[in-house]
Scaffold this motif. Sequence first.
Motif, PDB file in Angstrom:
ATOM      1  N   GLU A  42       0.834  -1.211   0.000  1.00 61.31           N
ATOM      2  CA  GLU A  42       0.000   0.000   0.000  1.00 61.31           C
ATOM      3  C   GLU A  42       0.865   1.255   0.000  1.00 61.31           C
ATOM      4  N   GLN A  43       2.010   1.204   0.661  1.00 65.46           N
ATOM      5  CA  GLN A  43       2.942   2.328   0.573  1.00 65.46           C
ATOM      6  C   GLN A  43       3.368   2.534  -0.882  1.00 65.46           C
ATOM      7  N   ARG A  79      -3.298   2.592   3.070  1.00 66.26           N
ATOM      8  CA  ARG A  79      -2.009   2.709   3.741  1.00 66.26           C
ATOM      9  C   ARG A  79      -2.186   3.153   5.191  1.00 66.26           C
TER      10      ARG A  79
END
Length: 202
Positions: A42-43, A79
């Motif tokens: 997600e980053q 995130r």
Amino acid sequence: MAAGCSKDKDYVGPTDPIVPGEDKVNLGSGDTGLLNFAYALEQLEAAFYTKVVESPWSGINATEKEYLIDIQLHEIAHRELLRNVLGDGKIGNLAFDFSKVNFADRSSVLEAAKEMEDIGVAAYNGVAPLLKSKDFLTVAAKIVSVEARHAAYIRETIKPNDFTAGVVGSNGQEQPLKPADVLSRVKKYITTEINASNLPTA
């Protein structure tokens, strides 16, 4: 957790985009390690779409730009949700290299997006059977359903009627990927060294 699910157009995460800082990270073990694995992805996606939105290709139309902003905000929300769920157990900020993507070229951006979205969906499907916590599994299930919508949109934008080609098996199910396979495929975008040796495999 609720804060991490916000999709308001004005939403900005506490570190948006995340500032790279770690040379090496260890994902850890058990459910925490698996969620850290998802958090790393997600980053990556949040950083990628933030760059896409900040530097849109020439000739991008209003609909494409609006949908890409929506995807960016979803990825930021994912995130931040995982960051909040992991708490003190979270890994640090990752560093990225998007030099292989030509952000001025529509095809280059969409092909990279397609790759990341397809890998992301397969990654969550690969992690789901390994999670022991019902709460963590619920979080992963909520995220992957949105990621699948992203993947379908990107594929349809590239080529109409191509939203399942090559990713859905004859049984009508998405093909999962193991964490090691996922990390191997996204390594070209992530410069932080990721240690996933302690992740559960069964």
